[in-house]
Design an enzyme around this catalytic site. Structure first.
Site, PDB file in Angstrom:
ATOM      1  N   GLY A  18      36.254 -25.468 -14.599  1.00 49.03           N
ATOM      2  CA  GLY A  18      36.468 -24.272 -16.633  1.00 49.03           C
ATOM      3  C   GLY A  18      35.053 -23.757 -16.608  1.00 49.03           C
ATOM      4  O   GLY A  18      34.218 -23.940 -15.855  1.00 49.03           O
ATOM      5  N   GLY A 119      35.339 -31.309  -9.228  1.00 44.61           N
ATOM      6  CA  GLY A 119      35.747 -30.021  -7.924  1.00 44.61           C
ATOM      7  C   GLY A 119      35.135 -28.813  -7.205  1.00 44.61           C
ATOM      8  O   GLY A 119      36.714 -29.357  -5.926  1.00 44.61           O
ATOM      9  N   THR A 140      28.847 -28.340 -16.407  1.00 42.08           N
ATOM     10  CA  THR A 140      30.237 -28.884 -17.226  1.00 42.08           C
ATOM     11  C   THR A 140      30.306 -29.135 -18.154  1.00 42.08           C
ATOM     12  O   THR A 140      28.718 -30.285 -18.520  1.00 42.08           O
ATOM     13  CB  THR A 140      31.040 -30.218 -16.250  1.00 42.08           C
ATOM     14  OG1 THR A 140      32.266 -30.716 -17.713  1.00 42.08           O
ATOM     15  CG2 THR A 140      30.070 -31.289 -15.806  1.00 42.08           C
ATOM     16  N   ILE A 141      31.137 -29.271 -19.424  1.00 40.68           N
ATOM     17  CA  ILE A 141      30.781 -29.775 -20.992  1.00 40.68           C
ATOM     18  C   ILE A 141      30.945 -30.950 -20.333  1.00 40.68           C
ATOM     19  O   ILE A 141      30.655 -31.435 -21.603  1.00 40.68           O
ATOM     20  CB  ILE A 141      31.617 -28.698 -22.042  1.00 40.68           C
ATOM     21  CG1 ILE A 141      33.398 -28.439 -21.636  1.00 40.68           C
ATOM     22  CG2 ILE A 141      31.607 -27.022 -22.079  1.00 40.68           C
ATOM     23  CD1 ILE A 141      34.480 -28.647 -22.830  1.00 40.68           C
ATOM     24  N   ASP A 142      32.005 -31.775 -19.776  1.00 42.95           N
ATOM     25  CA  ASP A 142      31.978 -32.626 -20.061  1.00 42.95           C
ATOM     26  C   ASP A 142      30.807 -33.955 -19.526  1.00 42.95           C
ATOM     27  O   ASP A 142      30.187 -35.251 -19.919  1.00 42.95           O
ATOM     28  CB  ASP A 142      32.980 -33.533 -18.798  1.00 42.95           C
ATOM     29  CG  ASP A 142      34.486 -32.516 -19.338  1.00 42.95           C
ATOM     30  OD1 ASP A 142      34.191 -32.220 -20.094  1.00 42.95           O
ATOM     31  OD2 ASP A 142      35.035 -32.186 -18.284  1.00 42.95           O
ATOM     32  N   ARG A 177      41.169 -38.082 -47.627  1.00 41.09           N
ATOM     33  CA  ARG A 177      42.015 -38.101 -46.333  1.00 41.09           C
ATOM     34  C   ARG A 177      41.030 -38.604 -45.183  1.00 41.09           C
ATOM     35  O   ARG A 177      39.710 -38.525 -44.620  1.00 41.09           O
ATOM     36  CB  ARG A 177      42.623 -36.393 -45.572  1.00 41.09           C
ATOM     37  CG  ARG A 177      42.673 -35.760 -46.615  1.00 41.09           C
ATOM     38  CD  ARG A 177      43.508 -34.762 -46.272  1.00 41.09           C
ATOM     39  NE  ARG A 177      44.534 -34.196 -46.467  1.00 41.09           N
ATOM     40  CZ  ARG A 177      45.238 -32.658 -46.898  1.00 41.09           C
ATOM     41  NH1 ARG A 177      44.063 -32.185 -45.919  1.00 41.09           N
ATOM     42  NH2 ARG A 177      45.631 -32.000 -47.457  1.00 41.09           N
ATOM     43  N   GLY A 185      35.957 -34.133 -22.631  1.00 36.51           N
ATOM     44  CA  GLY A 185      35.702 -34.187 -21.952  1.00 36.51           C
ATOM     45  C   GLY A 185      36.183 -35.415 -20.556  1.00 36.51           C
ATOM     46  O   GLY A 185      35.166 -35.783 -19.841  1.00 36.51           O
TER      47      GLY A 185
HETATM   48  O1  F6P Z   1      36.249 -30.105 -17.592  1.00 38.40           O
HETATM   49  C1  F6P Z   1      36.517 -29.238 -18.511  1.00 38.40           C
HETATM   50  C2  F6P Z   1      37.136 -29.426 -19.387  1.00 38.40           C
HETATM   51  O2  F6P Z   1      37.058 -28.627 -20.458  1.00 38.40           O
HETATM   52  C3  F6P Z   1      38.150 -30.462 -20.169  1.00 38.40           C
HETATM   53  O3  F6P Z   1      37.334 -31.116 -20.900  1.00 38.40           O
HETATM   54  C4  F6P Z   1      39.627 -30.396 -19.776  1.00 38.40           C
HETATM   55  O4  F6P Z   1      40.523 -31.778 -19.855  1.00 38.40           O
HETATM   56  C5  F6P Z   1      39.655 -29.419 -19.455  1.00 38.40           C
HETATM   57  O5  F6P Z   1      38.953 -28.352 -18.734  1.00 38.40           O
HETATM   58  C6  F6P Z   1      40.910 -28.438 -19.990  1.00 38.40           C
HETATM   59  O6  F6P Z   1      41.299 -27.586 -18.861  1.00 38.40           O
HETATM   60  P1  F6P Z   1      42.176 -26.590 -18.663  1.00 38.40           P
HETATM   61  O7  F6P Z   1      40.866 -25.863 -19.175  1.00 38.40           O
HETATM   62  O8  F6P Z   1      42.672 -26.104 -17.695  1.00 38.40           O
HETATM   63  O9  F6P Z   1      43.366 -26.865 -19.782  1.00 38.40           O
END
Ligand code: F6P
Length: 361
Positions: A18, A119, A140-142, A177, A185
Site C-alpha cells: 500500500g 509483505g 507502512t501507515i499501520d 449522537r 491499521g
Molecule cells: O497496510 C496498509 C493498509 O492501508 C491497511 O491499514 C489496510 O488494512 C490495507 O492496507 C488496505 O489495503 P487496500 O489498499 O488493498 O484496500
C-alpha cells in the site's frame, strides 16, 4: 552480509504494498545520495513489475526527483499483487522469481533498495536468498513493523484520523449522537490508539484488547448520566468483540491479504439497540493513506533514504534501516517482518486509561 562499496555502480529502488505518505521523500534521498557517489539509480515501477516487463523501468535523475518530497503516493507506482514468487499467470499461480533475478543482473544492477511493509520485505528476504543484495526501508501507515520505533507514513495517517475525529465532535455534540469511526491499521491498533487519544475519543477499540459491547455501552450511559449526551468511539479495523473474529469484507482473493472492515457498523448498530442513542458509523478508509506527508514523515523518509545509502558505503547489505532515536540503525530484515502490536502496558495505553477512555474491557 557485506559488500564492497567500490563494486557498486548501479542501484535500483522499488516501492511495494500500500502507498504511504513519505515514499517520495525516501526515493528522493536515495537518488540524490547515490548520485553523489557517482552511482546510477533506476526505479522499478509497480513493485517488481519493472523487473518483469523491462519497459517499466525508470531512470531516476536529479531532475526526476526534484520537488517530490511533499507529494503523497509514489512516483514509481506500487502494487499489492505481483509477488514474483506467487505470480498470478493466466493458468494460475506461478513462480517467476528467477526471471526477475535474471533481469536484475541483465540490467547490471548491483543492489536493490526495497521500500515496503511486511509483505514487501518478506519478498525481499526471498530475493536475498536468491543472491540479490537488498537494503530494506520500513514503510507502512499501520506502524506494525518490529525493529523500528516508527515507520514513515504513520504520523500522517494519525494526523488525518485525528483531524477527522476533531471534525466529528461538532456533529456528535450538536445532534447528541454517538459517532463511531473506523480507522485502518490491520492487526495492530496504533492508528486508533494515537488518533483516539489525541482526538479525545471516549472509547477506543483495538485488536490487542478484545472488547465487550456492554462495557462500551456502559461508557456511553455513564456519559449520558453525567450530562454528556454524545460520544466518539474510535475502532481499529481489526478490533473484535471478545471470542469473535475480525470483521472482513468478502472472501480472500488469491495473492493478497484479506480486506478488513465492518466493525464500526457493528458497534454503531449495537450501541443504538442497547442504549437507544442515535448513532452513525463512518469508515475513514484510504483517506488515511493520502495527502502530503507531515513534516515528521518527510524528514523520516529523507533520513531513511540517506541512511540506506550510508549503509551501502559502510559495506552493509541485507538489512533494514530503522529509527532508533536519536539515530538511525540497521536491523536484520527477518527481525523487521515480525508484527509489532500495541503492548498492553505501554505508556500510551496507560495514558488513555488515566484519562478515563474506555477500551471496552
Ligand atoms: O497496510 C496498509 C493498509 O492501508 C491497511 O491499514 C489496510 O488494512 C490495507 O492496507 C488496505 O489495503 P487496500 O489498499 O488493498 O484496500
Amino acid at each position: 552480509m557485506t559488500m564492497d562499496p567500490a563494486k557498486i555502480k548501479k542501484i535500483a529502488v522499488n516501492t511495494g504494498g500500500g502507498d504511504a505518505p513519505g515514499l517520495n521523500a525516501v526515493i528522493r534521498a536515495v537518488t540524490l545520495a547515490a548520485i553523489r557517489q557517482g552511482w546510477e539509480v533506476h526505479g522499478i515501477r509497480h513493485g517488481y513489475r519493472g523487473l518483469i516487463d523491462l519497459n517499466q523501468m525508470m531512470r531516476l535523475t536529479i531532475d526526476r526527483v526534484r520537488g517530490i518530497t511533499h507529494l503523497g503516493g509514489t512516483i514509481l507506482g506500487t502494487a499489492n499483487r505481483g509477488n514474483p514468487f506467487e505470480y498470478q499467470g493466466e493458468n494460475g499461480t506461478i513462480d517467476i522469481s528467477d526471471q526477475v533475478v535474471e533481469n536484475f543482473h541483465k540490467l547490471g544492477l548491483d543492489v536493490l533498495i526495497c521500500i515496503g511493509g511486511d509483505g514487501s520485505l518478506r519478498i525481499a528476504q526471498n530475493f536475498i536468498q536468491k543472491g540479490i543484495p537488498i537494503i530494506g526501508v520500513p514503510k507502512t501507515i499501520d506502524n506494525d513493523l518490529s525493529g523500528t520505533i516508527i515507520t514513515f507514513g504513520f504520523d500522517t495517517a494519525v494526523s488525518t484520523a485525528t483531524d477527522a475525529i476533531d471534525k466529528l465532535h461538532s456533529t456528535a455534540e450538536s445532534h447528541e449522537r454517538v459517532m463511531v469511526v473506523e480507522v485502518m491499521g490491520r492487526y495492530a491498533g496504533w492508528i486508533a490508539l494515537n488518533s483516539g487519544i489525541s482526538g479525545s475519543a471516549d472509547v477506543i477499540l483495538i485488536p490487542e484488547i478484545p472488547f465487550e459491547i456492554e462495557k462500551v455501552c456502559a461508557k456511553i450511559r455513564e456519559r449520558e448520566a453525567g450530562g454528556r449526551h454524545f460520544a466518539i468511539v474510535v475502532c481499529a479495523e481489526g478490533a473484535a468483540p471478545a471470542g469473535e473474529g475480525m470483521r472482513t469484507k468478502g472472501p480472500k482473493e488469491t495473492g493478497r491479504e484479506i480486506q478488513l472492515g465492518g466493525i464500526a457498523d457493528y458497534v454503531a448498530r449495537e450501541i443504538a439497540q442497547r442504549t437507544g442513542k442515535e448513532t452513525r458509523a463512518l469508515v475513514l478508509g484510504h483517506l488515511q493513506r493520502g495527502g502530503s506527508p507531515t513534516t515528521f514523515d518527510r524528514l523520516l523518509g529523507l533520513r531513511f533514504g540517506a541512511a540506506a545509502i550510508r549503509c551501502l558505503l559502510e559495506g552493509k547489505v541485507n538489512v533494514m534501516v530503522a529509527l532508533d532515536p536519536p539515530g538511525v540503525k540497521t536491523v536484520p530484515i527477518e527481525e523487521a517482518v515480525q508484527m509489532k502490536r500495541v503492548p498492553l502496558n505501554c505508556d500510551t495505553i496507560l495514558t488513555a486509561r488515566s484519562l478515563g477512555i474506555s477500551f471496552g474491557d
